[in-house]
Design an enzyme around this catalytic site. Structure first.
Site, PDB file in Angstrom:
ATOM      1  N   ASP A 138      40.422  30.252  24.572  1.00 30.19           N
ATOM      2  CA  ASP A 138      40.047  28.875  24.267  1.00 30.19           C
ATOM      3  C   ASP A 138      39.667  28.012  25.467  1.00 30.19           C
ATOM      4  O   ASP A 138      39.091  26.946  25.274  1.00 30.19           O
ATOM      5  CB  ASP A 138      41.151  28.191  23.451  1.00 30.19           C
ATOM      6  CG  ASP A 138      41.054  28.517  21.960  1.00 30.19           C
ATOM      7  OD1 ASP A 138      39.922  28.785  21.491  1.00 30.19           O
ATOM      8  OD2 ASP A 138      42.082  28.514  21.270  1.00 30.19           O
ATOM      9  N   TYR A 149      42.062  24.738  14.978  1.00 25.43           N
ATOM     10  CA  TYR A 149      43.476  24.653  15.328  1.00 25.43           C
ATOM     11  C   TYR A 149      43.827  23.421  16.138  1.00 25.43           C
ATOM     12  O   TYR A 149      43.078  23.024  17.011  1.00 25.43           O
ATOM     13  CB  TYR A 149      43.867  25.870  16.173  1.00 25.43           C
ATOM     14  CG  TYR A 149      44.685  26.881  15.413  1.00 25.43           C
ATOM     15  CD1 TYR A 149      45.512  26.491  14.374  1.00 25.43           C
ATOM     16  CD2 TYR A 149      44.638  28.215  15.733  1.00 25.43           C
ATOM     17  CE1 TYR A 149      46.266  27.414  13.673  1.00 25.43           C
ATOM     18  CE2 TYR A 149      45.387  29.153  15.038  1.00 25.43           C
ATOM     19  CZ  TYR A 149      46.192  28.739  14.001  1.00 25.43           C
ATOM     20  OH  TYR A 149      46.926  29.652  13.321  1.00 25.43           O
TER      21      TYR A 149
END
Ligand code: NAG
Ligand code: NAG
Ligand code: NAG
Ligand code: NAG
Ligand code: NAG
Ligand code: NAG
Ligand code: NAG
Ligand code: NAG
Ligand code: NAG
Ligand code: NAG
Ligand code: NAG
Ligand code: NAG
Ligand code: CU
Length: 797
Positions: A402, A483
């Site tokens: 990420d 998320y």
């Protein structure tokens, strides 16, 4: 004195052993404890003069870790545009075939220079910027990090490839997917060839038009495959249905149809479709898929359709009394910590630290001091992997790193009264990307709170001693796509610091067809898609100097024959083991918690001869959060830090990060391969760094629908003083009480100067002001006009 301590310890143990043990001579114990009790009361009386307190503090030293200012970023961008050989195009005008600046950030100063300034009165280290440039004007496009400086830009400033911060030896990484616009066009060209099948099978369209039913996207990172002796760049895509409401549930709407493309090279006319997958059957050509579809025995699967199940609004029967205002935190006497907002320097109780904010990893903490001594030089996230699995090529081929997307760009404003208590002290976070400086207002919150349990208590039939637990939290939340990662750094009165990550938001899920081995079916046509989260932290502890050792104190079973008995006894002992070499420094949390992991300064023993240290231990979620897949074909050489629970290396300025935001472009040839840090270096009493993973093995179940909840999706580690002080540091708080009592009632209430809350609380002023939510401020940097900020609230990566 020593004997006395032993007696006490023995009694404490028997006290927890059970009611029977507790009855053993309590009176005797009380008499013996009189003396230390009085001493303790004396030392914690409130006769000491109260120091003047201000919520505003001026950092004694400059925050040398602080993010680049808007002006610094602007001057770096201007400077780079003046370097004709870089052939830069303004980011706002740049296409895939141009060179453009992607990110500008601070190059964290080298530790030796930083310590010289912080500890030895040396000059503040020169500031340098990192510039991440995409070189698109080439057949073989690449990205490259440069170091630019010193800042401010003068004639003496230069730029150079930031090679020394990599393990590959070069700050360049190939970009095999530079033509994203063409890929999007390609995808729709491909979906066009099966539009009739898709309408029939999935009841919708994917044309690129505004009224499309489907979004097309797939694996991350890209896949490399050898075909006919040649390395090809492979992209697997699938159909995702757009939600039919405001709810962002697209990752709950995979449709089960996949296609494989060979997108090698920059000429889209040479790209090829290599097959289709539906219902676990692979068709090598579009024709084969079409033929199968038109045959009568073609097996169709149920549609995965949106609906109210995607939404996160309230549903179901009302719960009793649930309409009443819920308990909240109040801060009766105002803020009890001090902040230098400009320097991002914070003091709370016996702690102080500097904060910074980066595009790649969000908030980071530096120079954490406790009782005036540094205990941590650097504490911060390094990378967050989410490695999926599934019977389909997209879930199978997904292993997000990420930092590629960045935690800074997605660390949005927090909502006072929900994300953080209303009384929190908010800070802003700024990052510089695509030649824009974007400030997320109020995206970091600082607050004190009561975790809901005491820090200490004890009672017998004569007295009670009770100590409040007051904690201080630094929080930020990054919503990276589906998320939401909540990051907390929690400081406590006993000298401990806990690092917590929690996840909420939408899971990325899989079409249900034949996917039972990879998770649970969680809706009509949906599988939860199991995945591992592994988030790596750098914990550079410095205990009374940089020369430290990682030690394991093991609790081991042994057989011992004592002089006072002829019988051999099964018992246990404490064994001390030093991790003295990087060869032995890839570790797992011990089975059954049977070892204590400490960072100690072996040369700084306390008065009992025990080295002073800090313990490091898992504190929430299961222990041992590293990737199940030890040899991921998706991550290749980019997963080194995530193959074990924690690792220890010798600190080096060239090994400042365990991962790199650009590793994702070519995980087989990463800029930073963590495994390369391990070269048999000696770790005995030297500057060491602990790299530690948090995360979870996430097998989503119906309880993840519509969103994963923070309560179960959390993981944490805690560092705590271990033989570091001579007692529990929380004894110094005034927030404690002693109540002496006997059969005729309370005889004495002893307080220590901590005020009790008093007066009237205006609860209305604790109400969240939802309409205060503002979003970001963006300033375009090229051409730079600070007086005319450019509005852009879209996410900028
Ligand atoms: C603490 O200070 C308060 C107010 O000055 C005083 O009433 C109290 O007796 C003091 N307590 C102790 C333990 O000295
Ligand atoms: C870049 O060049 C322009 C035009 O010569 C000049 O105005 C500007 O100051 C230069 N920028 C830097 C940072 O040197
Ligand atoms: C500079 O970049 C442009 C595209 O922005 C490209 O057309 C040109 O060929 C490049 N010039 C050189 C010298 O590489
Ligand atoms: C930081 O350390 C690296 C590695 O020793 C060195 O190459 C680099 O020049 C240093 N950077 C600065 C700004 O001094
Ligand atoms: C998509 O199809 C159009 C029309 O056939 C063609 O002109 C274009 O080059 C194609 N694009 C890609 C990226 O394949
Ligand atoms: C297919 O889509 C149409 C138009 O959106 C809709 O009216 C119809 O109910 C859908 N059919 C199914 C089986 O979902
Ligand atoms: C955050 O940014 C806003 C808007 O620019 C500003 O008014 C505020 O003072 C900033 N807050 C801090 C703590 O710097
Ligand atoms: C202790 O002795 C018993 C009996 O011989 C043996 O089974 C056991 O393994 C021994 N334990 C250890 C820790 O050596
Ligand atoms: C151990 O055994 C010997 C021989 O039986 C005996 O003399 C001795 O007293 C025993 N020692 C203890 C501590 O029980
Ligand atoms: C490791 O450090 C300790 C403490 O300074 C020292 O006593 C010991 O001799 C060292 N071990 C080695 C192998 O050098
Ligand atoms: C309580 O706070 C609210 C909101 O700040 C304010 O409007 C109200 O007047 C306050 N009430 C009292 C009694 O002070
Ligand atoms: C956004 O643009 C509007 C209109 O130009 C202006 O009034 C406002 O101040 C701008 N906001 C920011 C944060 O730049
Ligand atoms: Cu998950």
């Amino acid at each position: 004195m020593l004997l006395h301590t032993l007696v006490l310890a023995g009694l404490l143990c028997s006290a927890v052993a059970g009611p029977h043990a507790r009855l053993k001579s309590p009176k005797k114990w009380n008499k013996k404890t009189r003396l230390p009790e009085i001493l303790a009361a004396k030392s914690s009386s409130n006769s000491t003069t109260t120091t003047t307190f201000s919520t505003v503090v001026e950092a004694h030293q400059t925050n040398i870790f602080i993010s680049l200012s808007d002006d610094e970023a602007a001057s770096v961008i201007s400077f780079l545009h003046n370097q004709t050989e870089l052939n830069l195009t303004a980011a706002a005008d740049a296409g895939a075939w141009d060179n453009a600046i992607e990110v500008v950030d601070l190059v964290t100063p080298n530790k030796t220079d930083a310590l010289d300034y912080l500890d030895n009165g040396g000059a503040a280290p020169d500031r340098y910027a990192l510039a991440r440039i995409a070189f698109g004007a080439s057949e073989e496009p690449w990205l490259q990090d440069f170091i630019v400086g010193p800042l401010p830009i003068t004639n003496a400033s230069t730029y150079a490839s930031l090679d020394w911060a990599t393990t590959s030896g070069s700050a360049k990484i190939r970009n095999y997917n530079a033509d994203e616009d063409s890929v999007t066009e390609w995808n729709y060209n491909v979906t066009d060839t099966v539009a009739d099948i898709v309408l029939d099978l999935l009841n919708g369209t994917a044309t690129g038009a505004g009224d499309d039913t489907f979004d097309i996207w797939g694996i991350d990172p890209l896949w490399m495959e050898e075909i006919d002796g040649e390395q090809r760049v492979i992209l697997w895509n699938t159909y995702w249905r757009f939600p039919d409401s405001i709810f962002d549930g697209e990752t709950l709407l995979p449709q089960g149809l996949f296609f494989k493309s060979d997108i090698t090279g920059r000429d889209p006319s040479k790209w090829r479709v290599l097959g289709w997958l539906y219902g676990d059957i692979f068709y090598e050509t579009t024709e084969a898929f079409r033929n199968a579809w038109s045959s009568p025995d073609f097996v169709r699967y149920e549609l995965n359709l949106p609906g109210s199940w995607i939404g996160s609004d309230r549903v179901g029967e009302a719960l009793p009394a649930d309409e009443r205002a819920a308990p909240i935190f109040v801060q009766p006497d105002g803020q009890r910590f001090s902040v230098d907002e400009e320097q991002k320097y914070i003091e709370w109780m016996d702690f102080s630290f500097y904060l910074t904010f980066t595009r790649d990893t969000g908030i980071r903490l530096f120079d954490i001091k406790y009782k005036g001594e540094r205990i941590i030089y650097e504490l911060g996230l390094q990378e967050a992997i989410a490695h999926y699995a599934g019977n389909d090529p997209v879930q199978s081929g997904t292993a997000y790193m990420d930092t590629f997307y960045g935690f800074g760009p997605y660390a949005f404003e927090l909502v006072a009264g929900y994300d953080c208590p209303t009384y929190s002290h908010f800070l802003n976070g700024t990052f510089h990307a695509s030649e824009l400086s974007v400030t997320h207002r109020n995206n970091i919150c600082l607050f004190e709170s009561d975790p809901g349990y005491l820090m200490q208590r004890h009672s017998n039939d004569e007295y009670l001693a009770l100590t409040r637990n007051v904690i201080f939290t630094v929080r930020s939340v990054s919503t990276v796509g589906n998320y939401d990662y909540n990051f907390d750094y929690i400081f406590a009165m006993d000298g401990s610091i806990e690092t917590v990550v929690r996840a909420s938001g939408y899971i990325q899920s899989a079409f249900y067809a034949k996917n039972n081995d990879y998770g649970y079916q969680v809706h009509d046509a949906l599988s939860g898609s199991m995945h591992d989260h592994s988030l790596n932290w750098k914990v550079d502890l410095d205990i009374l100097g940089t020369e430290n050792t990682f030690v394991k104190h093991k609790i081991v079973p042994v057989n011992v024959t004592y002089p006072w008995s002829n019988q051999t006894r099964s018992t246990m002992q404490l064994q001390r083991e030093r991790v003295e070499n990087e060869d032995d420094a890839k570790l797992s949390w011990p089975q059954n918690g049977g070892e204590m992991f400490l960072v100690e300064n072996s040369d700084k023993p306390n008065k009992y001869g025990e080295p002073k240290g800090y313990r490091i231990a898992p504190s929430r979620g299961g222990a041992g959060m590293y990737l199940t897949i030890q040899d991921s074909p998706n991550l290749l050489k980019s997963q080194g830090f995530a193959k074990q629970a924690l690792s220890v290396t010798k600190q080096k300025d060239t090994e400042a990060r365990s991962s790199h935001a650009n590793n994702d472009y070519d995980p087989g040839n990463p800029l930073i391969d963590f495994d390369e840090f391990f070269d048999s270096e000696n770790l005995n009493q030297t500057d060491i760094v602990v790299w530690l993973n948090l995360g979870m093995h996430h097998v989503p179940h119906t309880g993840d629908m519509p969103n994963t909840v923070f309560t179960t999706a959390q993981s944490a580690f805690i560092i705590s003083p271990h033989n570091y002080l001579l007692n529990d540091a929380s004894r110094s708080t005034r927030q404690m009480v002693r109540i002496d009592y006997n059969a005729s009632g309370v005889q004495l209430v002893k307080q220590f100067g901590g005020k009790l809350p008093s007066g009237v609380v205006n609860l209305t002023s604790s109400q969240p002001d939802f309409f205060a939510y503002e979003g970001d401020i963006a300033t375009r940097k090229f051409p730079y006009d600070p007086l005319h900020p450019f509005n852009d609230t879209e996410s900028i990566v």
